[in-house]
Design a protein around this motif. Structure first.
Motif, PDB file in Angstrom:
ATOM      1  N   ASN A  40      38.570  14.046 -15.798  1.00 15.39           N
ATOM      2  CA  ASN A  40      37.227  14.157 -15.528  1.00 15.39           C
ATOM      3  C   ASN A  40      36.756  12.576 -15.104  1.00 15.39           C
ATOM      4  O   ASN A  40      36.160  11.861 -15.743  1.00 15.39           O
ATOM      5  CB  ASN A  40      36.336  14.308 -16.664  1.00 15.39           C
ATOM      6  CG  ASN A  40      36.565  15.874 -17.219  1.00 15.39           C
ATOM      7  OD1 ASN A  40      35.957  16.940 -16.400  1.00 15.39           O
ATOM      8  ND2 ASN A  40      37.414  16.228 -17.905  1.00 15.39           N
ATOM      9  N   PRO A  41      37.359  11.982 -13.772  1.00 13.56           N
ATOM     10  CA  PRO A  41      37.096  10.594 -13.475  1.00 13.56           C
ATOM     11  C   PRO A  41      35.579  10.541 -13.263  1.00 13.56           C
ATOM     12  O   PRO A  41      35.029   9.154 -13.411  1.00 13.56           O
ATOM     13  CB  PRO A  41      38.083  10.532 -12.440  1.00 13.56           C
ATOM     14  CG  PRO A  41      38.259  11.896 -11.750  1.00 13.56           C
ATOM     15  CD  PRO A  41      38.365  12.804 -13.087  1.00 13.56           C
ATOM     16  N   LEU A  42      35.051  11.445 -12.718  1.00 18.41           N
ATOM     17  CA  LEU A  42      33.471  11.152 -12.328  1.00 18.41           C
ATOM     18  C   LEU A  42      32.726  11.032 -13.704  1.00 18.41           C
ATOM     19  O   LEU A  42      32.036   9.976 -13.716  1.00 18.41           O
ATOM     20  CB  LEU A  42      33.211  12.270 -11.667  1.00 18.41           C
ATOM     21  CG  LEU A  42      33.605  12.716 -10.185  1.00 18.41           C
ATOM     22  CD1 LEU A  42      33.436  14.103  -9.841  1.00 18.41           C
ATOM     23  CD2 LEU A  42      32.803  11.683  -9.170  1.00 18.41           C
ATOM     24  N   TYR A  43      33.052  11.902 -14.709  1.00 18.96           N
ATOM     25  CA  TYR A  43      32.311  11.575 -15.938  1.00 18.96           C
ATOM     26  C   TYR A  43      32.838  10.257 -16.616  1.00 18.96           C
ATOM     27  O   TYR A  43      31.892   9.486 -17.452  1.00 18.96           O
ATOM     28  CB  TYR A  43      32.555  12.869 -16.913  1.00 18.96           C
ATOM     29  CG  TYR A  43      31.700  14.164 -16.463  1.00 18.96           C
ATOM     30  CD1 TYR A  43      30.134  14.031 -16.137  1.00 18.96           C
ATOM     31  CD2 TYR A  43      32.513  15.304 -16.285  1.00 18.96           C
ATOM     32  CE1 TYR A  43      29.661  14.954 -15.527  1.00 18.96           C
ATOM     33  CE2 TYR A  43      31.544  16.340 -15.863  1.00 18.96           C
ATOM     34  CZ  TYR A  43      30.254  16.148 -15.446  1.00 18.96           C
ATOM     35  OH  TYR A  43      29.559  17.325 -15.029  1.00 18.96           O
ATOM     36  N   LEU A  44      34.087   9.824 -16.467  1.00 18.83           N
ATOM     37  CA  LEU A  44      34.420   8.722 -17.078  1.00 18.83           C
ATOM     38  C   LEU A  44      33.654   7.568 -16.420  1.00 18.83           C
ATOM     39  O   LEU A  44      33.406   6.510 -17.139  1.00 18.83           O
ATOM     40  CB  LEU A  44      35.968   8.402 -16.555  1.00 18.83           C
ATOM     41  CG  LEU A  44      36.657   6.938 -17.047  1.00 18.83           C
ATOM     42  CD1 LEU A  44      36.505   6.545 -18.427  1.00 18.83           C
ATOM     43  CD2 LEU A  44      38.091   6.761 -16.410  1.00 18.83           C
ATOM     44  N   GLY A  45      33.509   7.496 -15.004  1.00 13.34           N
ATOM     45  CA  GLY A  45      32.739   6.488 -14.352  1.00 13.34           C
ATOM     46  C   GLY A  45      31.197   6.526 -14.934  1.00 13.34           C
ATOM     47  O   GLY A  45      30.602   5.320 -15.305  1.00 13.34           O
ATOM     48  N   THR A  46      30.721   7.727 -15.164  1.00 14.79           N
ATOM     49  CA  THR A  46      29.382   7.738 -15.839  1.00 14.79           C
ATOM     50  C   THR A  46      29.291   6.945 -17.209  1.00 14.79           C
ATOM     51  O   THR A  46      28.407   6.195 -17.764  1.00 14.79           O
ATOM     52  CB  THR A  46      28.886   9.216 -16.032  1.00 14.79           C
ATOM     53  OG1 THR A  46      28.842   9.805 -14.745  1.00 14.79           O
ATOM     54  CG2 THR A  46      27.472   9.109 -16.513  1.00 14.79           C
ATOM     55  N   VAL A  47      30.219   7.054 -18.160  1.00 18.00           N
ATOM     56  CA  VAL A  47      30.407   6.720 -19.308  1.00 18.00           C
ATOM     57  C   VAL A  47      30.566   5.088 -19.287  1.00 18.00           C
ATOM     58  O   VAL A  47      29.988   4.248 -19.813  1.00 18.00           O
ATOM     59  CB  VAL A  47      31.429   7.211 -19.970  1.00 18.00           C
ATOM     60  CG1 VAL A  47      31.623   6.321 -21.348  1.00 18.00           C
ATOM     61  CG2 VAL A  47      31.223   8.527 -20.525  1.00 18.00           C
ATOM     62  N   LEU A  48      31.336   4.689 -18.524  1.00 17.79           N
ATOM     63  CA  LEU A  48      31.556   3.261 -17.917  1.00 17.79           C
ATOM     64  C   LEU A  48      30.127   2.627 -17.680  1.00 17.79           C
ATOM     65  O   LEU A  48      30.007   1.513 -17.927  1.00 17.79           O
ATOM     66  CB  LEU A  48      32.443   2.817 -17.205  1.00 17.79           C
ATOM     67  CG  LEU A  48      33.964   3.290 -17.328  1.00 17.79           C
ATOM     68  CD1 LEU A  48      35.110   3.206 -16.359  1.00 17.79           C
ATOM     69  CD2 LEU A  48      34.416   2.421 -18.739  1.00 17.79           C
ATOM     70  N   LEU A  49      29.442   3.512 -16.716  1.00 14.13           N
ATOM     71  CA  LEU A  49      28.207   2.950 -16.136  1.00 14.13           C
ATOM     72  C   LEU A  49      27.279   2.878 -17.630  1.00 14.13           C
ATOM     73  O   LEU A  49      26.463   1.805 -17.538  1.00 14.13           O
ATOM     74  CB  LEU A  49      27.514   3.874 -15.265  1.00 14.13           C
ATOM     75  CG  LEU A  49      26.239   3.552 -14.792  1.00 14.13           C
ATOM     76  CD1 LEU A  49      26.422   2.151 -13.882  1.00 14.13           C
ATOM     77  CD2 LEU A  49      25.526   4.670 -13.934  1.00 14.13           C
ATOM     78  N   ALA A  50      27.279   3.496 -18.496  1.00 11.89           N
ATOM     79  CA  ALA A  50      26.303   3.401 -19.467  1.00 11.89           C
ATOM     80  C   ALA A  50      26.750   2.261 -20.557  1.00 11.89           C
ATOM     81  O   ALA A  50      25.616   1.614 -20.841  1.00 11.89           O
ATOM     82  CB  ALA A  50      26.514   4.823 -20.477  1.00 11.89           C
ATOM     83  N   LEU A  51      27.847   1.968 -20.568  1.00 12.83           N
ATOM     84  CA  LEU A  51      28.332   0.726 -21.233  1.00 12.83           C
ATOM     85  C   LEU A  51      27.808  -0.623 -20.693  1.00 12.83           C
ATOM     86  O   LEU A  51      27.406  -1.453 -21.106  1.00 12.83           O
ATOM     87  CB  LEU A  51      29.809   0.716 -21.416  1.00 12.83           C
ATOM     88  CG  LEU A  51      30.510   1.864 -22.445  1.00 12.83           C
ATOM     89  CD1 LEU A  51      31.804   1.728 -22.560  1.00 12.83           C
ATOM     90  CD2 LEU A  51      29.929   1.665 -23.783  1.00 12.83           C
ATOM     91  N   GLY A  52      28.044  -0.523 -19.223  1.00 16.89           N
ATOM     92  CA  GLY A  52      27.608  -1.706 -18.420  1.00 16.89           C
ATOM     93  C   GLY A  52      26.131  -1.898 -18.178  1.00 16.89           C
ATOM     94  O   GLY A  52      25.636  -2.942 -18.473  1.00 16.89           O
TER      95      GLY A  52
END
Length: 240
Positions: A111-123
Motif C-alpha cells: 500500500n505505497p499510496l497509503y504509506l505516503g498519506t501516513v508520511l504526509l500526516a507526520l510531516g
C-alpha cells in the motif's frame, strides 16, 4: 481475513468519501489553532532548546524542515505508485479490485499510496498545533488502516490465491528493504503519476517555502495552487 479485522474495515461510504474524510482530519488538526494552542514544532523547539533560548527559532525551522522532507517523500512515493496504478484508478471513488498491481513500489509494500498519506500526516503535522498534531498523527493511520482492510477484502474476493501469494510475500505498510516479487510487465506513466499528485507536491513545496521564509502567504498560495490543479483534474476525470 480474520473476523476481528473484517469488523474494523471501512464501510463502502468511507471508501467512496476517503479523500474528504482524510482531508477533514487535516482540516480539524489545523482548525484547533482557534483554541489558542501553539505550533507543535515551536513547542518541541522550546522543549529542546529551553523556553527562553535564542536557538528556539533555529530548532523550530529544523523540525519544520524534517516535516517538509517527510511531505516530499510522501509526494514522491505516491507519484511513483500512481505512475503504475494510473490516476483514474487512484482518485476514483469506486474500488478497483479487478486487477493486481505488483510493479514499482508495489514490489516493496502493498500500500505505497497509503504509506505516503501516513508520511504526509507526520510531516504536515509539524505545522499544526500541538493538539492538532496529535489528532492528525493518530487519526490518519486509523483511517488508512480501515481503508486498507477494505481494499484487501475486495482483492482477496476477486483475485483469490494470486493475491494471497502477494499478500504473504509483500508487507502491508512498512516497506521491505528489497523487492519481494519479481519484475512484471507494467510500464510507468511518470507524467500521469506526478501530475496526478499535484496537490501533494503543492503541500511539499508550500511547506518548503514556509520553512525558509516563515511567511504563511507562500504556504497558502503554493498549497492552494496544488489543490486547484487537483480540482480541475477531478472535474476532467468526472467528465470522462
Amino acid at each position: 481475513m480474520p473476523k476481528r479485522l473484517s469488523d474494523f474495515r471501512a464501510t463502502d461510504f468511507e471508501f467512496r468519501a476517503r479523500f474528504w474524510i482524510i482531508g477533514g482530519v487535516f482540516w480539524l488538526g489545523f482548525a484547533l489553532y482557534a483554541a489558542g494552542d501553539i505550533n507543535s514544532s515551536l513547542s518541541v523547539a522550546r522543549w529542546l532548546a529551553g523556553a527562553g533560548s535564542p536557538q528556539v527559532s533555529s530548532y523550530s525551522r529544523v523540525i519544520l524542515g524534517l516535516g517538509t522532507a517527510l511531505a516530499a517523500a510522501a509526494a514522491l512515493i505516491r507519484s511513483w505508485a500512481e505512475a503504475y496504478l494510473h490516476s483514474s484508478v487512484v482518485h476514483d471513488a469506486k474500488m478497483h479490485s479487478d486487477q493486481l498491481t505488483a510493479d514499482g513500489p508495489y514490489r516493496y509494500v502493498r500500500n505505497p499510496l497509503y504509506l505516503g498519506t501516513v508520511l504526509l500526516a507526520l510531516g504536515l503535522g509539524t505545522m499544526a498545533s500541538r493538539l492538532g498534531f496529535a489528532i492528525v498523527v493518530a487519526g490518519i493511520p486509523v483511517i488508512v488502516y480501515r481503508l486498507i482492510l477494505r481494499e484487501e477484502a475486495g482483492l482477496l474476493a476477486s483475485q483469490g490465491e494470486r493475491y494471497r501469494e502477494y499478500f504473504r510475500a509483500v508487507p502491508r505498510l512498512i516497506p521491505a528493504l528489497h523487492p519481494r516479487v519479481p519484475f512484471g510487465e507494467a510500464r510507468p506513466d511518470w507524467v500521469d503519476g506526478f501530475t496526478g499528485e499535484a496537490f501533494m507536491w503543492g503541500i511539499a513545496f508550500g511547506m518548503a517555502a514556509f520553512t525558509l521564509t516563515l511567511r504563511q502567504a507562500y504556504w497558502y498560495a503554493i498549497a492552494g495552487a496544488g489543490f486547484a490543479v487537483y480540482a480541475v483534474q477531478a472535474v476532467r476525470r468526472s467528465a470522462r
